[in-house]
Design an enzyme around this catalytic site. Structure first.
Site, mmCIF file in Angstrom:
data_model
loop_
_atom_site.group_PDB
_atom_site.id
_atom_site.type_symbol
_atom_site.label_atom_id
_atom_site.label_comp_id
_atom_site.label_asym_id
_atom_site.label_seq_id
_atom_site.Cartn_x
_atom_site.Cartn_y
_atom_site.Cartn_z
ATOM 1 N N ASP A 189 7.561 -70.759 -17.777
ATOM 2 C CA ASP A 189 7.200 -70.402 -19.140
ATOM 3 C C ASP A 189 6.755 -68.950 -19.189
ATOM 4 O O ASP A 189 5.869 -68.544 -18.431
ATOM 5 C CB ASP A 189 6.047 -71.276 -19.648
ATOM 6 C CG ASP A 189 6.444 -72.727 -19.848
ATOM 7 O OD1 ASP A 189 7.657 -73.018 -19.857
ATOM 8 O OD2 ASP A 189 5.535 -73.568 -19.991
ATOM 9 N N LYS B 108 8.994 -79.829 -19.859
ATOM 10 C CA LYS B 108 8.365 -81.070 -20.293
ATOM 11 C C LYS B 108 8.279 -82.116 -19.178
ATOM 12 O O LYS B 108 7.275 -82.817 -19.048
ATOM 13 C CB LYS B 108 9.087 -81.639 -21.510
ATOM 14 C CG LYS B 108 8.757 -80.888 -22.782
ATOM 15 C CD LYS B 108 9.181 -81.644 -24.011
ATOM 16 C CE LYS B 108 8.536 -81.020 -25.235
ATOM 17 N NZ LYS B 108 7.065 -81.138 -25.224
ATOM 18 N N ALA C 48 -4.610 -82.107 -34.846
ATOM 19 C CA ALA C 48 -6.058 -82.152 -35.002
ATOM 20 C C ALA C 48 -6.545 -83.448 -35.644
ATOM 21 O O ALA C 48 -7.739 -83.767 -35.580
ATOM 22 C CB ALA C 48 -6.526 -80.957 -35.827
ATOM 23 N N GLY D 198 -5.563 -86.428 -34.657
ATOM 24 C CA GLY D 198 -5.621 -87.492 -33.662
ATOM 25 C C GLY D 198 -4.286 -88.155 -33.424
ATOM 26 O O GLY D 198 -3.269 -87.488 -33.224
ATOM 27 N N ASP E 28 -4.772 -72.699 -27.452
ATOM 28 C CA ASP E 28 -3.383 -72.881 -27.855
ATOM 29 C C ASP E 28 -3.005 -74.346 -27.656
ATOM 30 O O ASP E 28 -3.706 -75.097 -26.983
ATOM 31 C CB ASP E 28 -2.417 -71.912 -27.152
ATOM 32 C CG ASP E 28 -2.134 -72.260 -25.694
ATOM 33 O OD1 ASP E 28 -1.962 -73.447 -25.357
ATOM 34 O OD2 ASP E 28 -2.051 -71.326 -24.870
ATOM 35 N N ALA F 175 1.602 -77.596 -24.303
ATOM 36 C CA ALA F 175 1.440 -78.712 -23.358
ATOM 37 C C ALA F 175 0.427 -79.762 -23.799
ATOM 38 O O ALA F 175 0.149 -80.692 -23.044
ATOM 39 C CB ALA F 175 1.092 -78.233 -21.952
ATOM 40 N N ALA F 176 -0.087 -79.669 -25.015
ATOM 41 C CA ALA F 176 -0.989 -80.721 -25.489
ATOM 42 C C ALA F 176 -0.256 -82.055 -25.579
ATOM 43 O O ALA F 176 -0.772 -83.093 -25.151
ATOM 44 C CB ALA F 176 -1.576 -80.332 -26.842
ATOM 45 N N GLY F 177 0.957 -82.031 -26.135
ATOM 46 C CA GLY F 177 1.737 -83.260 -26.223
ATOM 47 C C GLY F 177 2.119 -83.804 -24.864
ATOM 48 O O GLY F 177 2.110 -85.019 -24.639
#
Length: 302
Positions: free
Chosen positions: A11, A38, A218, A220, A241, A244-246
């Site tokens: 990345d 991913k 945000a 949930g 940021d 990569a949260a998902g």
């Protein structure tokens, strides 16, 4: 064990004041180079959340390959099933604005050469979980899913990047994880009139027998499984940021399932991991560890 069949990238992340519009150039002050993709992100997330993880995919024979594999190797993800292909290692070009939102362009490279036949040499069984995304060829994802189902294991698909899933692949799924945009793409591909994420997840569970989770940023997450609705609010944090949260959500969710947690407990741990990932810049550097995940679960959901 969790088997992740998916992509490995490097990345290149650039901070910008605002994201560009079509045809527009926006200047950033610098860029950072991180391992990503991913498949790799979710493998690392599942591993850091406590699961035994094997990654199946492909990288090139270039210098980027070592970067793509570096954190996975350091954290103990099994990498013997990652092929070295005659193609460049995949790359993602990511702009992140001052609010933490991002735009991403991905060059597939060696990921287009990932092959599911590798799973035929692996010992798979009822306790195993296959974790899929959409950055490797869908035909290979289907072959991998069919192999896991024959072995008696479970299949989890994160429908990202968004796209209409093949009917045969849907028929192999136990769990589907989508964000709000991906939920709409799913509904449209199936000819459903629903537009609310909650309604789409409910119908997926009721009509397809696929447990469905929609991540809501945000706000949930909401999930339906066996006709029962679970709705969790996200803990309030300072967002650096959302890269990569998902992936952190999905990997930690799968790890919790593998550890024996039910749907609700796995949903809590996925949401905690996704929340924590928003507090650190970058993709894999932001993926949280089990201790931090459990601490946030204890503070927020118990």
């Amino acid at each position: 064990m969790i088997v992740v069949f998916g992509s490995l990238n490097v990345d290149l992340v650039t901070p910008v004041e605002r994201l560009p519009g079509a045809g527009e150039t926006v200047i950033g002050p610098a860029y950072a180079l991180h391992p990503g993709g991913k498949g790799a992100n979710q493998a690392l997330a599942a591993r850091r959340a406590g699961a035994e993880v094997a990654l199946v995919g492909a990288v090139g024979r270039d210098a980027f390959a070592d970067i793509a594999l570096s954190l996975l190797a350091a954290d103990g993800v099994e990498l013997s099933h990652v092929a070295r292909a005659e193609a460049p290692t995949g790359a993602a070009f990511i702009a992140v604005d001052a609010e933490g939102a991002n735009q991403i362009v991905v060059a597939a490279g060696a990921n287009a050469l990932a092959r599911a036949e590798v799973l035929s040499a692996m010992t798979l069984g009822e306790g195993d979980i296959l974790l899929l995304q959409r950055e490797v060829p869908e035909a290979e994802c289907l072959a991998a899913a069919e192999r896991m189902k024959r072995a008696g294991g479970r299949v989890v698909l994160n429908l990202a990047p968004a796209g209409p899933p093949a009917e045969a692949l849907l028929g192999c799924l136990d769990v589907l994880v989508v964000n709000e945009h991906e939920a709409l793409v799913l509904a449209q591909s199936l000819g459903w009139p629903e537009r609310e994420p909650d309604d789409i997840a409910r119908r997926c569970d009721a009509e397809r027998g696929i447990a469905c989770i929609v991540t809501l940023g945000a706000e949930g997450a909401v999930g339906w499984h066996g006709g029962v609705r679970r709705r969790l609010a996200a803990p309030a944090v300072a967002v650096v940021d959302t890269v990569a949260a998902g992936d952190s959500f999905t990997g930690a969710f799968a790890a919790a399932l593998s550890a024996g947690y039910g749907f609700s407990g796995a949903l809590q741990r996925g949401l905690a991991a996704g929340t924590l990932a928003c507090m650190v810049a970058g993709a894999q550097p932001s993926v949280p560890r089990r201790e931090a995940i459990e601490a946030l679960v204890g503070e927020s959901f118990i």
